[in-house]
Enzyme design. Sequence first.
Site, short mmCIF file in Angstrom:
data_model
loop_
_atom_site.label_atom_id
_atom_site.label_comp_id
_atom_site.label_asym_id
_atom_site.label_seq_id
_atom_site.Cartn_x
_atom_site.Cartn_y
_atom_site.Cartn_z
CE LYS A 277 11.71 -19.77 -2.59
NZ LYS A 277 10.40 -19.36 -2.03
CD GLU A 360 -2.40 -11.62 1.55
OE1 GLU A 360 -2.98 -11.79 0.46
OE2 GLU A 360 -1.18 -11.84 1.69
NE ARG A 388 -3.34 -7.93 -3.63
CZ ARG A 388 -2.56 -8.85 -4.18
NH1 ARG A 388 -2.56 -10.09 -3.74
NH2 ARG A 388 -1.74 -8.53 -5.17
C1 HTL Z 1 8.62 -11.32 -1.65
C2 HTL Z 1 7.35 -11.51 -0.93
O1 HTL Z 1 6.86 -10.58 -0.31
C3 HTL Z 1 6.72 -12.82 -0.97
S1 HTL Z 1 7.34 -14.04 -1.93
C4 HTL Z 1 6.15 -15.13 -1.41
C5 HTL Z 1 6.13 -16.55 -1.90
C6 HTL Z 1 5.87 -16.61 -3.38
O2 HTL Z 1 5.87 -17.97 -3.76
P1 HTL Z 1 6.02 -18.32 -5.30
O3 HTL Z 1 5.87 -19.79 -5.41
O4 HTL Z 1 5.13 -17.47 -6.08
O5 HTL Z 1 7.52 -17.90 -5.65
P2 HTL Z 1 8.91 -18.60 -5.25
O6 HTL Z 1 9.49 -17.76 -4.14
O7 HTL Z 1 9.75 -18.56 -6.48
O8 HTL Z 1 8.61 -20.00 -4.83
C7 HTL Z 1 5.28 -14.51 -0.52
C8 HTL Z 1 4.14 -15.20 0.15
N1 HTL Z 1 5.59 -13.21 -0.28
C9 HTL Z 1 4.83 -12.36 0.63
C10 HTL Z 1 3.50 -11.92 0.02
C11 HTL Z 1 2.31 -12.15 0.69
N2 HTL Z 1 1.13 -11.70 0.21
C12 HTL Z 1 1.10 -11.00 -0.94
C13 HTL Z 1 -0.21 -10.49 -1.44
N3 HTL Z 1 2.21 -10.75 -1.65
C14 HTL Z 1 3.40 -11.18 -1.17
N4 HTL Z 1 4.50 -10.88 -1.90
#
Ligand code: HTL
Length: 614
Positions: A277, A360, A388
């Site tokens: 990342k 959630e 959610r």
């Molecule tokens: C943008 C946003 O709201 C993000 S990005 C992210 C992390 C995603 O991790 P992943 O490993 O999938 O991707 P990475 O960033 O490439 O490591 C979260 C928790 N959120 C908040 C979030 C919380 N809960 C839900 C249902 N959707 C989102 N988007």
Amino acid sequence: MVLDKVNSPDDLKGLTLEELQALAEEIRSEIIRVTAQNGGHLASSLGAVELVLALHRVFQSPKDRILFDVGHQAYAHKLITGRKDRFHTLRQEGGLSGFTKVSESEHDAITAGHASTSLAHALGMVLARDLAKEDYHVVAVIGDGALTGGMALAALNKIGELGKRMLIILNDNEMSISENVGALNKYFKELQIRKWVQDAEKLGRSILEHISPKLFGLVDRAKEAAKLILHQENPFYAWGIRYIGPVDGHDLKGLIHILEHLKELDGPTLLHVVTRKGKGYKVAEADPIYWHGPSGFDPLRPEKVSKGYTWSQAFGDAVTELAYLEPRLFVLTPAMREGSGLVRYSVEHPDRYLDVGICEDVAVTTAAGMALRGLKPIVAIYSTFLQRAYDQVIHDVAIEALPVIFAIDRAGVVGADGATHHGVFDIAYLRTIPNLQIAAPKDALELRAMLKKALEIGGPIAIRYPRDNVERAPEGAWPEIPWGRWEVLKEGTEAYILAFGKTLKYALEAASDDPRIGVVNARFLKPLDREMLRALARYRLLTVEDHQRMGGFGSAVLEALNEMGLKPQVKVLGLPDRFLEHGSIPSLHRQAGIDAEGIRKALAEMGVPPTYER
Ligand SMILES: CC(=O)c1sc(CCOP(=O)(O)OP(=O)(O)O)c(C)[n+]1Cc1cnc(C)nc1N
Ligand SMILES: [Mg+2]
């Protein structure tokens, strides 16, 4: 610049590997340049550059559908799918969305923003494809964080059973926003470490150089057999999904090779890709948490900027102190430790803190389980993400009126994250739930008072506060609050504005020193303060909220007046019945007419024009 030659993914087909590698670096620079100006999801998008280029090199978008879960890591995808000339408008009003968006481009297979939706989307697409006897690939890119979401795991279960041809790319950087959590995450780490898996992978790949796809299947099956013999219980096998990996997610040549072969395979395949990342930008690699979503920075001398003291921090400070006073207090977050202001709390009370991952629904029902066994859980959750867990609030918490507190952050319009992230439905979706109370503090002191009181009175209680800065409240301050009572902040002779949270500031600004206009801090939304409402019913009433007009606070006031048989002149100000796009919060409020100007205009329409127009 190579990027000058790329106006569609087809243009990647003619590039040499060296040109592709040069393109990756140009794309990184462009992502850094624009995110430095506009803010955005820097680290996630930097980590996915090679993966995006390899996918668009091997597959034919838009015929083939490439889905990005959450859609926040897709800046490289936007740049090579005809949007490079608009990329500087990213996340700005009228500009490109910060997530993939079907209405923005034919290359955006899904509209995303909330996590864990890509696999169910992909399942639907392959079923539609096969029913229509069409022939195209469906590829879903899902992060290790998004894979902790129940929707994703449930979809995997179905995908494996149906065995339809699709490719799932697990983009594993071991990070959600914070460090990722969960047993699967631990297992992925093991897989990455297990050298022999990678050696076997290297051996497998060196054979790949010369074998045909058919033989690849043989190698693949041999590996599967070996793993089964070695009792390598890879959960994906249990789900009926072919697992390949882990492979280096920044090795363009290797990725292209393996994707070329995987696209020939039938059935569902998961390619486990390991990425870094923030790749290619030292500060982001070193601290992917802060650089997950910076709000803007100097690209040459990138430094963390403080956003000032926020409601999230006020909440974090309050619960950290409260936990010393109330040993049964327990705080849960669905993967939003930083966003919800819980870093300090998680350090000072690690035994009463839980990050459940991006789920959630699990957060809410885990809290219900805790409440049933004597704890006093607080679920720290964004308004938009609480959507959610709607059934869990009703079914697992409210029916038995369990002592669960919902600390709802980002309530109201949130700005550049746009329609998928505005927290503008929670009053409507919560106020119809029996036993559940809803409050909205006007400042950090009132937030502290409400949290402490809520812990004392128990019962499901939602306390909502906006994405905004707030004046810090003194440590140790626990003022009393007359629960359920509104507060008159300014007397009036002709009209009263009923407001709360962010719109209270606008109301006070609109009323200014006009003796005709009163202002009420309507800080309890359910139950309403009917006694005060009855007393105010002899004035004109204007309700204003940073929430959908339909079904919100204003609707509740109208219903209450109707039940009490009172018929004052009432005007309801709120957000319009459409999705507000991304933009600055003040601008979105102005467009919706809930700012001071909009309130003055509404008062004039009610026969109380600003004095200067008299
Ligand atoms: C943008 C946003 O709201 C993000 S990005 C992210 C992390 C995603 O991790 P992943 O490993 O999938 O991707 P990475 O960033 O490439 O490591 C979260 C928790 N959120 C908040 C979030 C919380 N809960 C839900 C249902 N959707 C989102 N988007
Ligand atoms: Mg991740």
